[in-house]
Motif scaffolding. Structure first.
Motif, PDB file in Angstrom:
ATOM      1  N   ARG A 104      -6.013   5.609   9.102  1.00  0.00           N
ATOM      2  CA  ARG A 104      -7.307   4.946   8.897  1.00  0.00           C
ATOM      3  C   ARG A 104      -7.225   3.913   7.781  1.00  0.00           C
ATOM      4  O   ARG A 104      -7.801   2.827   7.884  1.00  0.00           O
ATOM      5  N   GLU A 105      -6.509   4.243   6.714  1.00  0.00           N
ATOM      6  CA  GLU A 105      -6.332   3.278   5.623  1.00  0.00           C
ATOM      7  C   GLU A 105      -5.532   2.069   6.101  1.00  0.00           C
ATOM      8  O   GLU A 105      -5.882   0.928   5.795  1.00  0.00           O
ATOM      9  N   ARG A 156       0.840  -1.209   0.000  1.00  0.00           N
ATOM     10  CA  ARG A 156       0.000   0.000   0.000  1.00  0.00           C
ATOM     11  C   ARG A 156       0.868   1.248   0.000  1.00  0.00           C
ATOM     12  O   ARG A 156       0.608   2.210  -0.734  1.00  0.00           O
ATOM     13  N   ALA A 160      -0.270   6.971   2.877  1.00  0.00           N
ATOM     14  CA  ALA A 160      -1.535   6.407   3.364  1.00  0.00           C
ATOM     15  C   ALA A 160      -1.796   6.916   4.776  1.00  0.00           C
ATOM     16  O   ALA A 160      -0.867   7.123   5.552  1.00  0.00           O
ATOM     17  N   THR A 161      -3.066   7.100   5.095  1.00  0.00           N
ATOM     18  CA  THR A 161      -3.432   7.555   6.434  1.00  0.00           C
ATOM     19  C   THR A 161      -3.518   6.370   7.390  1.00  0.00           C
ATOM     20  O   THR A 161      -3.621   5.211   6.969  1.00  0.00           O
TER      21      THR A 161
END
Length: 75
Positions: A30-31, A21, A27-28
């Motif tokens: 949350r992701e 990813r 990427a956060t």
């Protein structure tokens, strides 16, 4: 950073998912939580393996952005 097939086999499923990813782009938290609830531990595992993942950028309201630093050609 590209892994050889043997190197990929040595990563846990969650580490590999997070790495793949982050290879796409930042990427956060949350992701990343979708890949592993203890994503911070998996990021620590990746750092121990030599991947450069700087401290996250705080975006506000509990949201953090993680990124993978691409190695230079000399690496």
């Amino acid at each position: 950073m590209r892994l050889e097939p043997d190197d990929k086999a040595r990563l846990s499923r969650q580490c590999l998912a997070i790495l793949e990813r982050l290879e796409v782009g930042p990427a956060t938290n949350r992701e990343l939580a979708a890949y592993a609830l203890k994503y911070t531990s998996r990021i620590s595992d990746l750092r121990e393996k030599g991947y450069v993942i700087p401290e996250p950028e705080y975006l506000g309201q509990g949201l953090m952005r993680y990124r993978l630093v691409r190695p230079t050609v000399a690496d």
